[in-house]
Design a protein around this motif. Structure first.
Motif, short mmCIF file in Angstrom:
data_model
loop_
_atom_site.label_atom_id
_atom_site.label_comp_id
_atom_site.label_asym_id
_atom_site.label_seq_id
_atom_site.Cartn_x
_atom_site.Cartn_y
_atom_site.Cartn_z
N ILE A 1 0.86 -1.19 0.00
CA ILE A 1 0.00 0.00 0.00
C ILE A 1 0.90 1.24 0.00
N ILE A 2 0.66 2.12 -0.97
CA ILE A 2 1.40 3.39 -1.05
C ILE A 2 0.37 4.51 -0.88
N PHE A 3 0.48 5.21 0.22
CA PHE A 3 -0.48 6.29 0.51
C PHE A 3 0.05 7.57 -0.12
N VAL A 4 -0.71 8.09 -1.10
CA VAL A 4 -0.31 9.30 -1.83
C VAL A 4 -1.04 10.48 -1.22
N ASN A 5 -0.27 11.42 -0.66
CA ASN A 5 -0.86 12.45 0.20
C ASN A 5 -0.18 13.79 -0.08
N LEU A 6 -0.94 14.87 0.10
CA LEU A 6 -0.37 16.19 -0.17
C LEU A 6 0.21 16.86 1.08
N VAL A 7 -0.56 16.90 2.16
CA VAL A 7 -0.08 17.50 3.41
C VAL A 7 -0.37 16.54 4.56
N SER A 8 0.68 16.23 5.33
CA SER A 8 0.53 15.37 6.50
C SER A 8 0.79 16.17 7.77
N ALA A 9 -0.02 15.95 8.79
CA ALA A 9 0.30 16.49 10.12
C ALA A 9 1.15 15.44 10.85
N LEU A 10 2.09 15.94 11.63
CA LEU A 10 2.98 15.04 12.37
C LEU A 10 2.18 14.06 13.24
N PHE A 11 1.13 14.58 13.87
CA PHE A 11 0.29 13.75 14.73
C PHE A 11 -0.26 12.54 13.96
N GLY A 12 -0.80 12.80 12.76
CA GLY A 12 -1.38 11.72 11.95
C GLY A 12 -0.33 10.74 11.48
N LEU A 13 0.84 11.26 11.11
CA LEU A 13 1.93 10.37 10.67
C LEU A 13 2.30 9.39 11.77
N ASN A 14 2.44 9.94 12.99
CA ASN A 14 2.78 9.07 14.12
C ASN A 14 1.75 7.98 14.31
N ARG A 15 0.48 8.37 14.21
CA ARG A 15 -0.58 7.38 14.42
C ARG A 15 -0.57 6.31 13.34
N VAL A 16 -0.44 6.73 12.08
CA VAL A 16 -0.52 5.76 10.98
C VAL A 16 0.68 4.81 11.03
N PHE A 17 1.88 5.37 11.20
CA PHE A 17 3.06 4.49 11.18
C PHE A 17 3.13 3.60 12.42
N SER A 18 2.59 4.06 13.57
CA SER A 18 2.67 3.14 14.71
C SER A 18 1.68 1.99 14.53
N ARG A 19 0.63 2.21 13.79
CA ARG A 19 -0.34 1.15 13.52
C ARG A 19 0.09 0.27 12.34
N PHE A 20 0.63 0.91 11.28
CA PHE A 20 0.98 0.19 10.04
C PHE A 20 2.42 0.55 9.65
N PRO A 21 3.40 -0.05 10.31
CA PRO A 21 4.79 0.37 10.07
C PRO A 21 5.32 0.09 8.67
N GLN A 22 4.69 -0.86 7.96
CA GLN A 22 5.22 -1.23 6.63
C GLN A 22 4.67 -0.40 5.49
N ILE A 23 3.65 0.40 5.76
CA ILE A 23 3.05 1.18 4.67
C ILE A 23 4.02 2.27 4.22
N ARG A 24 3.94 2.66 2.95
CA ARG A 24 4.73 3.82 2.49
C ARG A 24 3.82 5.03 2.40
N ILE A 25 4.35 6.17 2.79
CA ILE A 25 3.60 7.42 2.62
C ILE A 25 4.46 8.36 1.77
N VAL A 26 3.86 8.83 0.67
CA VAL A 26 4.51 9.82 -0.18
C VAL A 26 3.74 11.12 0.01
N THR A 27 4.41 12.15 0.49
CA THR A 27 3.71 13.41 0.74
C THR A 27 4.56 14.58 0.28
#
Ligand code: PRP
Ligand code: URA
Length: 220
Positions: A165-191
């Motif tokens: 899963i590659i999450f394609v995103n324009l603006v990330s908040a640090l809070f949300g990044l922490n939550r997503v990666f602590s839940r799904f550490p293998q996902i990629r986020i491109v922002t």
């Protein structure tokens, strides 16, 4: 901002620092009208999609050029599909279609409650063979992370491994990044950029306001 704890985060600013800053300055400006917002958001989204495709696997493939020489090239392996988180994710579909032709497109309608910012799932329709594909997950805004976590849960339940899963995103908040990666550490986020804060209404700060409202012209 120290982002070294996120090895699977990929920033567009690392590749195009001046372009991203310039385009972001236009879309973050509250004086920017809708036509310009759409035009420059679309440019950024196209760059994000191109960057995301870089993570697909490739195999070596050689071709003979018109000079009779051999070019040692590559071809993409693996099938992809895109899944947009409606409504704002719909704004990213055209860029994916432009570069991936007849790509299969799933949709998940999730809306944040305007008072509590809690995500509510209304609808989901995904390609039946999604478990065999790489998934470009499209949503321009990551604030608390609630919406995208729900979307990722749905996609994982269909059998897609996190690392596809590659999450394609324009603006990330640090809070949300922490939550997503602590839940799904293998996902990629491109922002494009990471913002430091959320305000008391769970909007990203500095952010750009409500992306969906500005893109689709539904501001009050
Ligand atoms: C926005 C955005 C994300 C979500 C991000 O959608 O597109 O889906 O909020 O916030 P979160 O990380 O706190 O969940 P919204 O629900 O406002 O609907 P919209 O797409 O109609 O603008
Ligand atoms: N959704 C948006 O469109 N903007 C934010 O800042 C947060 C959620």
């Amino acid at each position: 901002m120290d982002l070294s704890g996120f090895p699977n985060l990929h920033l567009l600013t690392d590749i195009f620092p001046n372009q991203v800053k310039g385009l972001m300055t236009i879309i973050r400006d509250r004086e920017t009208d809708r036509d310009r917002f759409i035009f420059y958001a679309d440019r950024l989204i196209r760059l994000l999609v191109e960057r995301s495709l870089e993570f697909l696997p490739v195999a070596p493939e050689s071709v003979v050029t018109p000079t009779d020489a051999t070019y040692a090239g590559a071809r993409f392996l693996g099938q992809i599909c895109a899944v947009s988180v409606l409504r704002a994710g719909e704004s990213m579909e055209m860029a994916v279609r432009d570069v991936c032709g007849k790509v299969r497109l799933g949709k998940i309608l999730i809306q944040r409650d305007e008072e509590t910012a809690e995500p509510h799932l209304y609808y989901s329709k995904l390609p039946p063979d999604i478990s065999d594909r790489w998934v470009l997950l499209l949503d321009p805004m990551l604030a608390t992370g609630g919406s995208i976590i729900k979307a990722i849960e749905i996609i994982k339940e269909k059998g897609v491994p996190e690392e596809r899963i590659i999450f394609v995103n324009l603006v990330s908040a640090l809070f949300g990044l922490n939550r997503v990666f602590s839940r799904f550490p293998q996902i990629r986020i491109v922002t494009a950029e990471v913002d430091p804060e959320l305000n008391d209404r769970c909007y990203i700060v500095p952010g750009l306001g409500d992306f969906g409202d500005r893109y689709f012209g539904t501001e009050r």
